[in-house]
Design a protein around this motif. Structure first.
Motif, short mmCIF file in Angstrom:
data_model
loop_
_atom_site.label_atom_id
_atom_site.label_comp_id
_atom_site.label_asym_id
_atom_site.label_seq_id
_atom_site.Cartn_x
_atom_site.Cartn_y
_atom_site.Cartn_z
N ARG A 123 15.62 -27.07 -7.25
CA ARG A 123 14.39 -26.29 -7.66
C ARG A 123 14.67 -25.29 -8.90
O ARG A 123 13.60 -25.11 -9.59
CB ARG A 123 14.20 -25.67 -6.36
N ILE A 124 15.73 -24.80 -9.12
CA ILE A 124 16.07 -24.05 -10.09
C ILE A 124 15.75 -24.69 -11.22
O ILE A 124 15.17 -24.25 -12.17
CB ILE A 124 17.28 -23.47 -10.02
N LEU A 125 16.22 -25.97 -11.53
CA LEU A 125 15.94 -26.89 -12.45
C LEU A 125 14.48 -27.25 -12.92
O LEU A 125 14.11 -27.29 -13.87
CB LEU A 125 16.91 -27.99 -12.65
N GLU A 126 13.89 -27.42 -11.82
CA GLU A 126 12.41 -27.79 -11.99
C GLU A 126 11.62 -26.71 -12.64
O GLU A 126 10.83 -26.80 -13.33
CB GLU A 126 11.76 -28.15 -10.61
N LEU A 127 12.13 -25.37 -12.06
CA LEU A 127 11.41 -24.21 -12.73
C LEU A 127 11.79 -23.77 -14.19
O LEU A 127 11.30 -23.39 -14.90
CB LEU A 127 11.54 -23.02 -11.61
N GLY A 128 13.17 -24.00 -13.99
CA GLY A 128 14.01 -23.32 -15.26
C GLY A 128 13.96 -24.35 -16.62
O GLY A 128 13.65 -23.61 -17.65
N LEU A 129 13.95 -25.60 -16.57
CA LEU A 129 14.11 -26.19 -17.55
C LEU A 129 12.87 -26.06 -18.42
O LEU A 129 13.01 -26.17 -19.62
CB LEU A 129 14.30 -27.75 -17.35
N ARG A 155 -0.35 -15.41 -24.19
CA ARG A 155 0.91 -14.97 -23.28
C ARG A 155 0.56 -14.26 -22.22
O ARG A 155 1.44 -14.53 -21.15
CB ARG A 155 1.49 -13.70 -24.28
N ALA A 156 -0.53 -13.72 -22.07
CA ALA A 156 -0.74 -13.21 -20.61
C ALA A 156 -1.00 -14.03 -19.48
O ALA A 156 -0.37 -14.23 -18.44
CB ALA A 156 -2.14 -12.31 -20.69
N TYR A 157 -1.71 -15.36 -19.97
CA TYR A 157 -1.80 -16.34 -19.03
C TYR A 157 -0.49 -17.30 -18.83
O TYR A 157 -0.34 -17.76 -17.54
CB TYR A 157 -3.08 -17.33 -19.40
N ASN A 158 0.22 -17.53 -19.84
CA ASN A 158 1.52 -18.07 -19.78
C ASN A 158 2.34 -17.24 -18.89
O ASN A 158 3.00 -17.97 -17.80
CB ASN A 158 2.11 -18.33 -21.02
N GLY A 159 2.06 -16.03 -18.89
CA GLY A 159 2.95 -15.28 -17.75
C GLY A 159 2.73 -15.57 -16.52
O GLY A 159 3.35 -15.60 -15.32
N SER A 160 1.20 -15.53 -16.25
CA SER A 160 0.61 -15.69 -14.86
C SER A 160 1.11 -17.13 -14.40
O SER A 160 1.37 -17.28 -13.23
CB SER A 160 -0.80 -15.69 -15.04
N PHE A 161 1.27 -18.23 -15.50
CA PHE A 161 1.55 -19.55 -14.95
C PHE A 161 2.92 -19.67 -14.41
O PHE A 161 3.26 -20.32 -13.31
CB PHE A 161 1.39 -20.65 -15.87
N ARG A 162 3.93 -18.86 -14.99
CA ARG A 162 5.04 -18.81 -14.83
C ARG A 162 5.59 -18.17 -13.30
O ARG A 162 6.05 -18.55 -12.40
CB ARG A 162 5.91 -18.09 -15.99
N GLY A 163 4.66 -17.30 -13.23
CA GLY A 163 4.48 -16.30 -11.96
C GLY A 163 4.10 -17.30 -10.80
O GLY A 163 4.48 -17.19 -9.79
N ALA A 164 3.28 -18.13 -11.07
CA ALA A 164 2.70 -19.23 -10.05
C ALA A 164 3.60 -20.28 -9.77
O ALA A 164 3.50 -21.11 -9.12
CB ALA A 164 1.37 -19.85 -10.61
N LYS A 213 4.13 -22.47 -12.24
CA LYS A 213 3.88 -23.49 -13.11
C LYS A 213 4.61 -23.38 -14.46
O LYS A 213 3.82 -23.24 -15.66
CB LYS A 213 2.39 -23.28 -13.36
N THR A 214 5.67 -23.25 -14.79
CA THR A 214 6.58 -23.15 -15.70
C THR A 214 6.30 -24.32 -16.66
O THR A 214 6.35 -24.35 -17.77
CB THR A 214 8.10 -23.18 -15.40
N LEU A 215 5.99 -25.51 -16.29
CA LEU A 215 5.70 -26.70 -16.86
C LEU A 215 4.42 -26.52 -17.95
O LEU A 215 4.26 -26.80 -18.90
CB LEU A 215 5.95 -27.91 -15.97
N THR A 216 3.41 -25.96 -17.05
CA THR A 216 2.15 -25.76 -17.50
C THR A 216 2.38 -24.66 -18.80
O THR A 216 1.73 -25.09 -19.82
CB THR A 216 1.24 -25.07 -16.85
N ALA A 217 3.01 -23.73 -18.64
CA ALA A 217 3.26 -22.67 -19.84
C ALA A 217 3.92 -23.42 -21.03
O ALA A 217 3.54 -23.09 -22.17
CB ALA A 217 4.26 -21.31 -19.21
#
Length: 476
Positions: free
Chosen positions: A258-264, A393-402, A404-408
């Protein structure tokens, strides 16, 4: 005990000034918590800039070769740190979501697992880096008088990578919980210590040996190690922010995945941003030296301009994560919209200043008339689009919070790698250096449009990934 008490008093005074102890991220007004989360991040980033400038100053006074060695080493250091930043985003997102859900036990488990995973990864990467750094530096073409200095520097950094990674984890996990003041205070102490140690270890002042460039690396690693020790003390006791526990650090393959899915993807996003600037040099390098110089000045100005947007993005990341964890999807979306609008207005005003006062800004960095003229042109192409970069930048921060790091990552890499670089090359071959500046403006606008369009796809109601994917953590 005295330094600890002094740190506690300073932290309490700052928390009182910023009123962070009373922040409510999942209810009430949006503006206040977002500003109060973001302001300390701006200050923390400024501390890092101060450290970089001081480090460069002392190394430059030691020798030109040492300064050149730092230039060769920096891309590799940044690559390693980008990997750590990706892991830290993963931990921050999960802690934020569990904190917002009121599930402190799972937040503790997520934080503990993230720290343990980061330690393992940093030890592996540091070990590999120690043995391959000489080959990498030779591949990059380090000159014979620079090569040994760069190798010495990088080997110390590789051995101390666990401390650099660990400190990033501390900052991010505390931010996920909603505390950005404590990391700011610890960063301040670390930077002051680093700056103070540099001349003693580089030049061999007082009782210290003369270590040259290797001394700068030792100062960095030691100051980060001490900062990590303070950070671990804060987290193990649980007095401030999220708590970690040794019993929760046993290897958990499912959580590691899970860490890798979000972190990579987050690592790819950070690395992609850096690579885009470096690859742009291939295009800029086709032009005369004044253009290259103007590009260097312009990118440094942009790095300062976007510092508030980066901080707000981190604040949005925390607010989105906590509100999604609490099931407050509409509030998460509202925080994202507010941040995007606020950044658009603020950075657009900065853009007006950049347009009108472009000459005085460029004059700060150079007295060469030709460079000044080119730099003014750069600013006047890009300044009107500052607000659009704030939106992205603002929306990418929101994607990470959700989660959705791949989206960002796709939005960031697409903006810089798919739009900016090809456009810079193609346009510059037609209209000259102005084509490079045009590529910045166009990519800023298209990046904002892409981020907003993706945001409209109702990210929030499909974002509850951390709570579903994380193994249940039970009390002992």
């Amino acid at each position: 005990m005295r330094p600890r008490r002094a740190l506690a008093r300073l932290r309490a005074a700052l928390a009182e000034a910023l009123d962070q102890d009373d922040l409510e991220l999942t209810e009430g007004p949006i503006a206040k918590p977002l500003v109060y989360l973001s302001a300390p991040i701006v200050v923390t980033n400024l501390f890092q800039v101060a450290y970089n400038l001081a480090d460069t100053f002392w190394v430059g006074r030691y020798s030109t070769e040492a300064l050149a060695a730092i230039s060769f080493a920096f891309p590799m250091v940044f690559l390693l740190i980008s990997l750590g930043m990706g892991l830290s985003v993963a931990g921050s997102v999960m802690v934020a979501q569990y904190t917002g859900a009121g599930d402190e036990r799972r937040a503790e488990y997520a934080a503990s697992q993230t720290v343990a995973f980061a330690v393992v990864v940093s030890l592996v990467l540091g070990g590999i880096g120690y043995f391959v750094v000489d080959d990498l530096l030779a591949f990059f073409g380090a000159a014979p008088d620079v090569y040994p200095l760069a190798v010495e520097y990088m080997r110390v950094i590789a051995l101390g990578l666990v401390f650099l990674f660990g400190f990033l984890m501390f900052i991010s996990l505390m931010r996920g919980y909603g505390d950005t003041v404590t990391p700011m205070v610890v960063m301040f102490g670390s930077v002051v210590l680093n700056i103070a140690l540099d001349p003693f270890l580089i030049f061999g002042w007082w009782v210290f040996p003369r270590m040259g460039l290797e001394g700068a690396a030792v100062a960095t690693v030691f100051s980060r190690a001490l900062a990590l020790a303070v950070g671990l003390g804060v987290m193990f006791t649980g007095r401030r922010g999220v708590q970690i526990n040794l019993r929760d650090m046993a290897p958990d393959p499912a959580f590691a995945r899970r860490i890798l899915e979000l972190g990579l993807p987050a690592s790819v996003e950070g690395t992609g941003r850096a690579l885009s600037v470096n690859l742009m040099l291939l295009v800029v390098g086709l032009f005369p030296t004044p253009v290259v110089a103007a590009f260097g000045i312009g990118t440094r100005v942009l790095s300062v301009v976007f510092m508030p947007a980066i901080a707000v993005a981190r604040g949005v990341e925390t607010m989105s994560g906590q509100n999604i964890g609490a099931g407050e999807y509409d509030r998460a979306a509202a925080a994202s919209r507010f941040a995007a609008r606020a950044m658009f207005v603020l950075l657009s005003l900065v853009g007006v200043v950049g347009w009108v006062w472009a000459r005085p800004v460029i004059d700060v960095f150079t007295s060469d008339p030709e460079v000044v003229v080119i730099g003014i042109t750069f600013m006047r192409y890009v300044a009107p689009t500052f607000g659009f970069m704030g939106i992205m930048r603002a929306y990418n921060g929101s994607f990470r919070g959700a989660g959705k790091t791949l989206t960002a990552a796709v939005i960031a890499v697409g903006t810089f790698g798919v739009v900016r670089l090809p456009l810079a090359y193609g346009a510059s071959s037609v209209i000259g250096a102005d084509g490079i500046w045009l590529s910045f403006a166009v990519s800023n606008v298209l990046g904002a449009v892409a981020a907003y369009a993706w945001y409209q796809r109702d990210t929030w109601r499909s974002a509850d990934v951390a709570r579903d994917a994380t193994p249940t953590a039970t009390d002992d």
